[in-house]
Design an enzyme around this catalytic site. Structure first.
Site, PDB file in Angstrom:
ATOM      1  N   GLY A 253       0.785  -1.235   0.000  1.00  0.00           N
ATOM      2  CA  GLY A 253       0.000   0.000   0.000  1.00  0.00           C
ATOM      3  C   GLY A 253       0.812   1.277   0.000  1.00  0.00           C
ATOM      4  N   GLU A 289       4.920  -6.089   1.610  1.00  0.00           N
ATOM      5  CA  GLU A 289       4.532  -6.681   0.318  1.00  0.00           C
ATOM      6  C   GLU A 289       3.903  -5.634  -0.591  1.00  0.00           C
ATOM      7  OE1 GLU A 289       2.014  -9.926   1.574  1.00  0.00           O
ATOM      8  OE2 GLU A 289       0.377  -8.579   2.088  1.00  0.00           O
ATOM      9  N   GLY A 291       2.999  -3.660  -4.049  1.00  0.00           N
ATOM     10  CA  GLY A 291       2.767  -3.999  -5.439  1.00  0.00           C
ATOM     11  C   GLY A 291       2.978  -2.755  -6.298  1.00  0.00           C
ATOM     12  N   ARG A 292       2.000  -1.857  -6.205  1.00  0.00           N
ATOM     13  CA  ARG A 292       1.973  -0.669  -7.058  1.00  0.00           C
ATOM     14  C   ARG A 292       3.279   0.121  -7.030  1.00  0.00           C
ATOM     15  NH1 ARG A 292      -2.804   1.942  -8.575  1.00  0.00           N
ATOM     16  NH2 ARG A 292      -3.892   0.890  -6.872  1.00  0.00           N
ATOM     17  N   CYS A 367     -17.502   3.380 -26.680  1.00  0.00           N
ATOM     18  CA  CYS A 367     -18.713   4.189 -26.795  1.00  0.00           C
ATOM     19  C   CYS A 367     -19.309   4.417 -25.416  1.00  0.00           C
ATOM     20  CB  CYS A 367     -19.712   3.486 -27.710  1.00  0.00           C
ATOM     21  SG  CYS A 367     -18.977   3.078 -29.296  1.00  0.00           S
ATOM     22  N   TYR A 397      -1.485  -2.337 -11.955  1.00  0.00           N
ATOM     23  CA  TYR A 397      -2.945  -2.234 -11.998  1.00  0.00           C
ATOM     24  C   TYR A 397      -3.383  -1.538 -13.289  1.00  0.00           C
ATOM     25  CZ  TYR A 397      -2.356  -3.301  -7.062  1.00  0.00           C
ATOM     26  OH  TYR A 397      -1.999  -3.882  -5.878  1.00  0.00           O
TER      27      TYR A 397
HETATM   28  C1  LIG Z   1      -3.141  -5.584  -3.027  1.00  0.00           C
HETATM   29  C2  LIG Z   1      -2.391  -6.087  -1.872  1.00  0.00           C
HETATM   30  C3  LIG Z   1      -1.068  -5.695  -1.662  1.00  0.00           C
HETATM   31  C4  LIG Z   1      -0.360  -4.685  -2.533  1.00  0.00           C
HETATM   32  O1  LIG Z   1      -0.954  -3.425  -2.437  1.00  0.00           O
HETATM   33  P1  LIG Z   1      -0.282  -2.189  -3.219  1.00  0.00           P
HETATM   34  O2  LIG Z   1      -1.199  -1.062  -2.931  1.00  0.00           O
HETATM   35  O3  LIG Z   1      -0.224  -2.554  -4.647  1.00  0.00           O
HETATM   36  O4  LIG Z   1       1.086  -1.994  -2.637  1.00  0.00           O
HETATM   37  C5  LIG Z   1      -0.384  -6.262  -0.606  1.00  0.00           C
HETATM   38  N1  LIG Z   1      -0.990  -7.153   0.222  1.00  0.00           N
HETATM   39  C6  LIG Z   1      -2.270  -7.539   0.051  1.00  0.00           C
HETATM   40  C7  LIG Z   1      -2.862  -8.513   0.985  1.00  0.00           C
HETATM   41  C8  LIG Z   1      -3.015  -7.014  -0.984  1.00  0.00           C
HETATM   42  O5  LIG Z   1      -4.283  -7.389  -1.128  1.00  0.00           O
END
Ligand SMILES: *Cc1c(COP(=O)(O)O)cnc(C)c1O
Length: 419
Positions: A253, A289, A291-292, A367, A397
């Site tokens: 996050g 953990e 992601g983004r 459209c 994403y």
């Molecule tokens: C989506 C998610 C993440 C990654 O979140 P980001 O905002 O992309 O960093 C990490 N852990 C869990 C459990 C998630 O669902």
């Protein structure tokens, strides 16, 4: 046909790299739209993130942000493992990075997914409910050799107001994610009390610690404040139930600012803060953990302007493709940052349509009025039909969350540079 390109007139709001710009300039119009990844950018960013973290912090990549196999492979040297949230992701990530440790999370795991993950020997289980523990125990009962390592995912109250500003709160309020704190106590009892409903299988469900992913879009300071509370709560939980707290996963996050591609999450401050947190809590390993914040910056969605028109006083540039390939701006309600890539050639006998109001809305081919990639963007000043556009921050994403089949336009191409 490859068109000649003018030098860009302005600085690059989407931070496009030279390699990506040259590559897109060399593509034929029919090869657009295309996702272009700069894997050298990704590797450099991920290793800088890794270097900012203390040794006792493990870095996992949340595969759902972007599971493209070359992206997963490019991250391998910088990350300790991957977080997967479905049986599909599990099989895919295993194939893409065969030896990497996997953490298996996600609400609503099916019995078949649980069995497949036990057989795949995933490194960590993020267990979301007591019922999931029972399902896992039932699978283990049929596999006398299998042992699993469990983190309990907990939906912690992180304090009034802490997550109010956050776009995607998964915790601290009613959600389908994780265990409420009182149910976490019950789940710990299931795992630690010698006689209980799990029977002898209990000893093969090893409780390692706690997992909490409470929100997305947090600054380093917010992340640290929340990590502090998660760790303190976990330490007390372990003390109450006299189990060894080996690990605390404080989630992902980390914020990404689509309005300002140059503004980055402060990994240095975050790493230092985690270092101080670890000094106060010498026991557990910490895990994050994201992601983004790992992959957003390494991908571009490249396309060309098909048409420019004035509508009730405002300019619209219609591009090949749209939100069925890059849904991110529609889901988040932002303008995707972009760089124009001007094309000199105009091989047609009619007047070339151009943006003349100093700004334009970049719309796609769908459209629906929701198919907007950037709204009233000043960076579109002077944009003409036939010019190309590179949308930045399209590495997370992006394609994988988009509704590709809506209107049945062709899929984009995928190009991986710097591999
Ligand atoms: C989506 C998610 C993440 C990654 O979140 P980001 O905002 O992309 O960093 C990490 N852990 C869990 C459990 C998630 O669902």
């Amino acid at each position: 046909m490859t068109a000649p390109f003018e030098a860009p007139a302005t600085s690059a709001p989407a931070s496009v790299t030279g390699a990506v710009r040259r590559h897109v300039a060399g593509l034929a119009a029919e090869q657009l739209p295309a996702y272009v990844y700069d894997l050298a950018v990704l590797r450099a960013h991920a290793s800088a993130v890794r270097a900012a973290l203390p040794e006792r912090v493990e870095l996992y990549y949340a595969a759902k942000a972007n599971p493209e196999a070359p992206v997963l492979a490019a991250l391998r040297d910088a990350v300790d493992g991957y977080e997967v949230s479905s049986g599909g992701e599990l099989a895919h990530v295993r194939a893409a990075v065969p030896d990497a440790p996997l953490a298996f999370g996600g609400p609503g795991k099916t019995p078949a997914e649980i069995a497949a993950a036990v057989d795949a020997g995933v490194h960590r289980w993020h267990v979301e409910s007591e019922q999931e523990l029972h399902r896992l125990a039932a699978v283990l009962a049929d596999r006398p050799e299998a042992v699993v390592d469990v983190l309990l995912r907990v939906n912690l109250p992180v304090g009034a107001g802490a997550l109010d500003s956050v776009a995607l709160a998964m915790g601290g309020r009613p959600t389908p994610f994780g265990l409420d704190p009182d149910r976490a106590e019950a789940a710990v009892r299931l795992l630690t009390e010698p006689v209980g409903p799990l029977g002898p299988v209990r000893r093969r469900l090893r409780l390692r610690g706690v997992h909490a992913h409470l929100a997305s879009g947090l600054t380093a300071g917010e992340q640290l404040a929340i990590a502090e509370r998660i760790v303190a709560w976990s330490v007390r939980l372990a003390e109450r139930h006299a189990f060894a707290l080996d690990e605390v996963n404080v989630g992902g996050g980390m914020a990404v600012d689509y309005g300002d591609p140059a503004a980055r999450f402060d990994w240095a401050a975050f790493g230092e803060g985690l270092g101080r947190l670890l000094e106060r809590h010498p026991g557990p390993v910490l895990r994050i953990e994201p992601g983004r914040a790992l992959t957003a910056y390494c991908g571009w969605y490249a396309t060309e302007v098909l048409d420019v028109k004035r509508s009730h006083g405002e300019d619209f540039a219609v591009v090949r493709g749209g939100t069925h390939h890059l849904r991110t701006p529609a889901t988040r309600g932002h303008s995707q940052p972009f760089d124009p890539l001007p094309v000199t050639a105009w091989p047609h006998p009619w007047t070339r349509p151009a943006v003349t109001t100093g700004r334009a809305t970049l719309a796609g081919q769908l459209c629906t009025p929701k198919d907007v990639l950037a709204h009233a963007a000043p960076a579109a000043a002077g944009l003409r039909a036939g010019d190309r556009v590179l949308f930045g921050m399209a590495g997370a994403y992006a394609f994988n969350i988009s509704h590709h089949d809506f209107l049945m336009h062709p899929r984009p191409g995928f190009h991986y540079l710097g591999g």
